[in-house]
Motif scaffolding. Structure first.
Motif, PDB file in Angstrom:
ATOM      1  N   VAL A  98       1.008  -1.324  -0.015  1.00  0.00           N
ATOM      2  CA  VAL A  98      -0.086   0.188  -0.132  1.00  0.00           C
ATOM      3  C   VAL A  98       0.957   1.232  -0.188  1.00  0.00           C
ATOM      4  O   VAL A  98       0.674   2.361  -0.666  1.00  0.00           O
ATOM      5  N   SER A  99       2.025   1.154   0.771  1.00  0.00           N
ATOM      6  CA  SER A  99       2.784   2.360   0.748  1.00  0.00           C
ATOM      7  C   SER A  99       3.656   2.489  -0.336  1.00  0.00           C
ATOM      8  O   SER A  99       3.548   3.674  -1.023  1.00  0.00           O
ATOM      9  N   LEU A 100       3.949   1.558  -1.067  1.00  0.00           N
ATOM     10  CA  LEU A 100       4.633   1.569  -2.409  1.00  0.00           C
ATOM     11  C   LEU A 100       3.784   2.131  -3.367  1.00  0.00           C
ATOM     12  O   LEU A 100       4.190   2.791  -4.224  1.00  0.00           O
ATOM     13  N   SER A 309       0.319   2.272 -10.403  1.00  0.00           N
ATOM     14  CA  SER A 309      -0.073   3.462 -11.523  1.00  0.00           C
ATOM     15  C   SER A 309      -1.100   4.133 -10.658  1.00  0.00           C
ATOM     16  O   SER A 309      -1.382   3.801  -9.453  1.00  0.00           O
ATOM     17  N   ALA A 310      -1.332   5.623 -10.971  1.00  0.00           N
ATOM     18  CA  ALA A 310      -2.334   6.494 -10.339  1.00  0.00           C
ATOM     19  C   ALA A 310      -3.658   5.801 -10.222  1.00  0.00           C
ATOM     20  O   ALA A 310      -4.459   6.233  -9.456  1.00  0.00           O
ATOM     21  N   ASP A 311      -3.799   5.083 -11.103  1.00  0.00           N
ATOM     22  CA  ASP A 311      -5.182   4.496 -11.357  1.00  0.00           C
ATOM     23  C   ASP A 311      -5.432   2.910 -11.098  1.00  0.00           C
ATOM     24  O   ASP A 311      -6.104   2.420 -11.653  1.00  0.00           O
ATOM     25  N   GLY A 312      -4.393   2.230 -10.739  1.00  0.00           N
ATOM     26  CA  GLY A 312      -4.270   0.598 -10.604  1.00  0.00           C
ATOM     27  C   GLY A 312      -3.186   0.182 -10.132  1.00  0.00           C
ATOM     28  O   GLY A 312      -2.114   0.923  -9.349  1.00  0.00           O
ATOM     29  N   ALA A 313      -3.305  -1.194 -10.057  1.00  0.00           N
ATOM     30  CA  ALA A 313      -2.140  -1.860  -9.756  1.00  0.00           C
ATOM     31  C   ALA A 313      -2.309  -3.374 -10.329  1.00  0.00           C
ATOM     32  O   ALA A 313      -3.319  -3.738 -10.288  1.00  0.00           O
ATOM     33  N   PRO A 334      -0.060 -15.828   1.166  1.00  0.00           N
ATOM     34  CA  PRO A 334      -0.619 -16.923   0.341  1.00  0.00           C
ATOM     35  C   PRO A 334      -1.098 -16.132  -0.881  1.00  0.00           C
ATOM     36  O   PRO A 334      -1.370 -15.066  -0.666  1.00  0.00           O
ATOM     37  N   GLU A 335      -1.181 -16.982  -1.947  1.00  0.00           N
ATOM     38  CA  GLU A 335      -1.377 -16.137  -3.335  1.00  0.00           C
ATOM     39  C   GLU A 335      -2.969 -15.720  -3.078  1.00  0.00           C
ATOM     40  O   GLU A 335      -3.284 -14.767  -3.641  1.00  0.00           O
ATOM     41  N   ALA A 336      -3.769 -16.155  -2.381  1.00  0.00           N
ATOM     42  CA  ALA A 336      -5.235 -15.845  -2.202  1.00  0.00           C
ATOM     43  C   ALA A 336      -5.114 -14.597  -1.559  1.00  0.00           C
ATOM     44  O   ALA A 336      -6.105 -13.697  -1.795  1.00  0.00           O
ATOM     45  N   VAL A 337      -4.487 -14.393  -0.571  1.00  0.00           N
ATOM     46  CA  VAL A 337      -4.348 -13.183   0.193  1.00  0.00           C
ATOM     47  C   VAL A 337      -3.658 -12.223  -0.610  1.00  0.00           C
ATOM     48  O   VAL A 337      -3.964 -10.919  -0.373  1.00  0.00           O
ATOM     49  N   PHE A 338      -2.675 -12.334  -1.548  1.00  0.00           N
ATOM     50  CA  PHE A 338      -1.963 -11.400  -2.260  1.00  0.00           C
ATOM     51  C   PHE A 338      -2.906 -10.835  -3.386  1.00  0.00           C
ATOM     52  O   PHE A 338      -2.987  -9.720  -3.575  1.00  0.00           O
ATOM     53  N   LEU A 339      -3.737 -11.837  -3.806  1.00  0.00           N
ATOM     54  CA  LEU A 339      -5.041 -11.171  -4.668  1.00  0.00           C
ATOM     55  C   LEU A 339      -5.560 -10.165  -4.112  1.00  0.00           C
ATOM     56  O   LEU A 339      -6.257  -9.477  -4.657  1.00  0.00           O
ATOM     57  N   HIS A 340      -6.143 -10.634  -2.885  1.00  0.00           N
ATOM     58  CA  HIS A 340      -6.846  -9.582  -1.978  1.00  0.00           C
ATOM     59  C   HIS A 340      -6.539  -8.393  -1.865  1.00  0.00           C
ATOM     60  O   HIS A 340      -6.965  -7.287  -2.276  1.00  0.00           O
ATOM     61  N   ILE A 341      -5.102  -8.275  -1.671  1.00  0.00           N
ATOM     62  CA  ILE A 341      -4.339  -7.292  -1.193  1.00  0.00           C
ATOM     63  C   ILE A 341      -4.328  -6.250  -2.611  1.00  0.00           C
ATOM     64  O   ILE A 341      -4.599  -5.093  -2.570  1.00  0.00           O
ATOM     65  N   MET A 342      -4.068  -6.961  -3.780  1.00  0.00           N
ATOM     66  CA  MET A 342      -3.953  -6.207  -5.075  1.00  0.00           C
ATOM     67  C   MET A 342      -5.574  -5.491  -5.489  1.00  0.00           C
ATOM     68  O   MET A 342      -5.611  -4.459  -5.941  1.00  0.00           O
ATOM     69  N   ASP A 343      -6.576  -6.349  -5.169  1.00  0.00           N
ATOM     70  CA  ASP A 343      -8.024  -5.989  -5.347  1.00  0.00           C
ATOM     71  C   ASP A 343      -8.002  -4.548  -4.567  1.00  0.00           C
ATOM     72  O   ASP A 343      -8.767  -3.627  -5.017  1.00  0.00           O
ATOM     73  N   GLU A 344      -7.662  -4.718  -3.164  1.00  0.00           N
ATOM     74  CA  GLU A 344      -7.836  -3.678  -2.464  1.00  0.00           C
ATOM     75  C   GLU A 344      -7.244  -2.250  -2.798  1.00  0.00           C
ATOM     76  O   GLU A 344      -7.697  -1.385  -2.903  1.00  0.00           O
ATOM     77  N   ARG A 346      -6.240  -1.576  -5.896  1.00  0.00           N
ATOM     78  CA  ARG A 346      -6.876  -1.037  -7.060  1.00  0.00           C
ATOM     79  C   ARG A 346      -8.135  -0.370  -6.772  1.00  0.00           C
ATOM     80  O   ARG A 346      -8.417   0.599  -7.226  1.00  0.00           O
ATOM     81  N   ALA A 347      -8.930  -0.893  -5.568  1.00  0.00           N
ATOM     82  CA  ALA A 347     -10.180  -0.232  -5.369  1.00  0.00           C
ATOM     83  C   ALA A 347      -9.674   1.067  -4.778  1.00  0.00           C
ATOM     84  O   ALA A 347     -10.783   2.166  -5.128  1.00  0.00           O
ATOM     85  N   MET A 348      -8.887   1.142  -4.221  1.00  0.00           N
ATOM     86  CA  MET A 348      -8.376   2.398  -3.360  1.00  0.00           C
ATOM     87  C   MET A 348      -8.209   3.550  -4.660  1.00  0.00           C
ATOM     88  O   MET A 348      -8.452   4.531  -4.487  1.00  0.00           O
ATOM     89  N   ARG A 349      -7.520   2.924  -5.509  1.00  0.00           N
ATOM     90  CA  ARG A 349      -6.982   4.069  -6.454  1.00  0.00           C
ATOM     91  C   ARG A 349      -8.007   4.432  -7.215  1.00  0.00           C
ATOM     92  O   ARG A 349      -8.023   5.463  -7.877  1.00  0.00           O
ATOM     93  N   ARG A 350      -9.191   3.637  -7.350  1.00  0.00           N
ATOM     94  CA  ARG A 350     -10.282   4.004  -8.298  1.00  0.00           C
ATOM     95  C   ARG A 350     -11.697   4.558  -7.344  1.00  0.00           C
ATOM     96  O   ARG A 350     -12.586   4.770  -7.938  1.00  0.00           O
ATOM     97  N   SER A 351     -11.471   4.772  -6.107  1.00  0.00           N
ATOM     98  CA  SER A 351     -12.691   4.893  -5.482  1.00  0.00           C
ATOM     99  C   SER A 351     -13.272   6.024  -5.520  1.00  0.00           C
ATOM    100  O   SER A 351     -14.615   6.397  -5.651  1.00  0.00           O
ATOM    101  N   ASN A 352     -12.549   7.183  -6.332  1.00  0.00           N
ATOM    102  CA  ASN A 352     -13.277   8.405  -6.661  1.00  0.00           C
ATOM    103  C   ASN A 352     -13.525   8.465  -8.099  1.00  0.00           C
ATOM    104  O   ASN A 352     -13.907   9.598  -8.793  1.00  0.00           O
TER     105      ASN A 352
END
Ligand SMILES: [Zn+2]
Length: 440
Positions: A98-100, A309-313, A334-344, A346-352
């Motif tokens: 998230v920080s990166l 990127s400013a609008d995704g990951a 775990p890969e399933a957790v990594f997927l979740h982190i990436m989804d989060e 992306r959602a954060m970058r696109r929230s607005n």
């Protein structure tokens, strides 16, 4: 073995490859079939020769033991269901990602981008881009009418920017020389930033000591990660280079990504509208569209390559790791957790964003995911085509030299020999030594 066919003959070459592949498949099938036949006959002769166990007709026999069901190991990466992180290790990984992911957001600053445009010699860059794109266009037309140029105009702008940045703008720092007597210095560790260094965004400062006995002066090397400051200092290692360069690509109007790699490197991706895909750019190496540089060139194994990127990951590891021998273990979560982190993220970058924008970006993500899957499939196909049937059966899997993609990939160029060797990035013969690594 090298395949150097030029573009106009590519079609014929494809047909040859197809025919060759078909022949190989047939040969392979025959060898496998005869091998299986041999195994079967030897197994049945073995069981015939060994005397059957005495049978007790009074007690019920266990059912005939069946061979174990197939494991389907190759299907293991069927879609995983994202899973929220719970353990401390996964949470640490999440916080770091998230920080990166904030880096590209910091470039979306009109004041910064205006300042960048003042620093770039725009006339020179656009002049070179114009010339190169005309040459590429003419080359394409000379091959066949209506053929598309290799790269578009905006791609040529970034290519010109890349040359200028590497050759005339930024400089590389290993150990900074002594500012008093210009003697070489020796690293002595990390020190805390002075107030003015902190004010300009340096969190760590590397300390060096002059090697001259009569001097022994201390030198400081603050690691700045504010692109605005880097426009003035114009020096550093991969971190500073990738940060400043990616911001400049953004300033000239490209869609950009900042790619973080867990094996201590960072680089750039720019979106080519002409080719409708993301292109790998490593400014430290002046490398354009050479995604196999780190594996086939530097000889590294990579675990995670994540593009922000400013609008995704996006997890773009499969663009850079095309075969199993260059894949390092992915054990940060775990890969399933990594997927979740990436989804989060992306959602954060696109929230607005509007629904339409989200929908469009989601479409981009799906297209790219398809492209990345195709990388894996084509590398498997290449590996299979390059194996002879005997290789497969005898399990002597020595890969032959890959075709064009790998040609002329060498070890690392940026940094001095000792530093490159300490990081295991010299390609060919060197080994990675984890005890002796400099920060990027
Ligand atoms: Zn000195």
């Amino acid at each position: 073995m090298e395949h150097t066919h030029s573009a106009p003959r590519a079609h014929a070459a494809n047909i040859d490859t197809d025919r060759l592949a078909a022949e190989m498949t047939e040969q392979f099938r025959q060898v496998l079939s005869s091998k299986r036949m041999n195994e079967l006959t030897s197994r049945s002769s073995q069981s015939r020769s060994s005397s059957p166990a005495p049978r007790d007709f009074g007690t019920p026999q266990p059912p005939p033991s069946q061979s174990a069901p197939p494991t389907y190991a190759s299907l293991r990466n069927i879609p995983l269901v994202p899973e929220a992180p719970h353990d401390a290790r996964s949470l640490r990984f999440k916080n770091m990602l998230v920080s990166l992911s904030n880096m590209p957001v910091r470039w979306e600053n009109p004041g910064l981008l205006d300042e960048a445009l003042r620093v770039i010699p725009l006339e020179q860059i656009y002049g070179e881009a114009e010339e190169e794109s005309q040459i590429l266009q003419a080359e394409a037309e000379s091959m066949s009418a209506g053929k598309k140029a290799a790269w578009g105009y905006q791609d040529c702008v970034v290519r010109a920017l890349l040359r200028w940045f590497k050759r005339s703008f930024f400089s590389w720092v290993n150990n900074p020389p002594c500012s008093r007597c210009y003697s070489p210095t020796v690293a002595v560790g990390i020190t805390s930033p002075l107030p003015d260094e902190q004010a300009r965004g340096a969190n760590t400062v590397e300390a060096y000591r002059c090697s001259h006995d009569a001097c022994k002066n201390y030198e400081r090397f603050p690691r700045y990660n504010d692109a605005f400051v880097l426009l003035q200092t114009r020096k550093g290692r991969c971190g500073e280079w990738a940060n400043c360069f990616t911001m400049l690509c953004r300033a000239v109007g490209s869609r950009v990504r900042w790619v973080w790699n867990a094996e201590d490197h960072v680089w750039t991706e720019v979106y080519s509208v002409h080719r409708r895909r993301w292109v790998h750019v490593d400014v430290c190496e002046e490398a354009w569209d050479k995604p196999r540089l780190y594996t086939d060139g530097w000889g590294k194994k990579l675990s995670y390559c994540i593009a922000f990127s400013a609008d995704g990951a996006m997890d773009v590891t499969r663009r850079y790791v095309r075969d199993a021998k260059h894949a390092a273990e992915r054990n940060r979560a775990p890969e399933a957790v990594f997927l979740h982190i990436m989804d989060e993220i992306r959602a954060m970058r696109r929230s607005n964003m509007s629904k339409q924008d989200k929908f469009r970006l989601h479409g981009d993500d799906m297209r790219e995911a398809k492209e990345l899957r195709a990388n894996v499939i084509s590398s498997i196909a290449i590996a299979v085509i390059q194996l002879s049937p005997e290789d497969i059966v005898n399990a002597q899997v020595t890969r032959r030299q890959d075709s064009d993609a790998q040609k002329a990939l060498e070890g690392r160029l940026s940094g001095n020999t000792q530093w490159i060797r300490s990081r295991g990035e010299g390609g060919q013969s060197n080994q990675q030594d984890p005890r002796n690594q400099h920060p990027r």
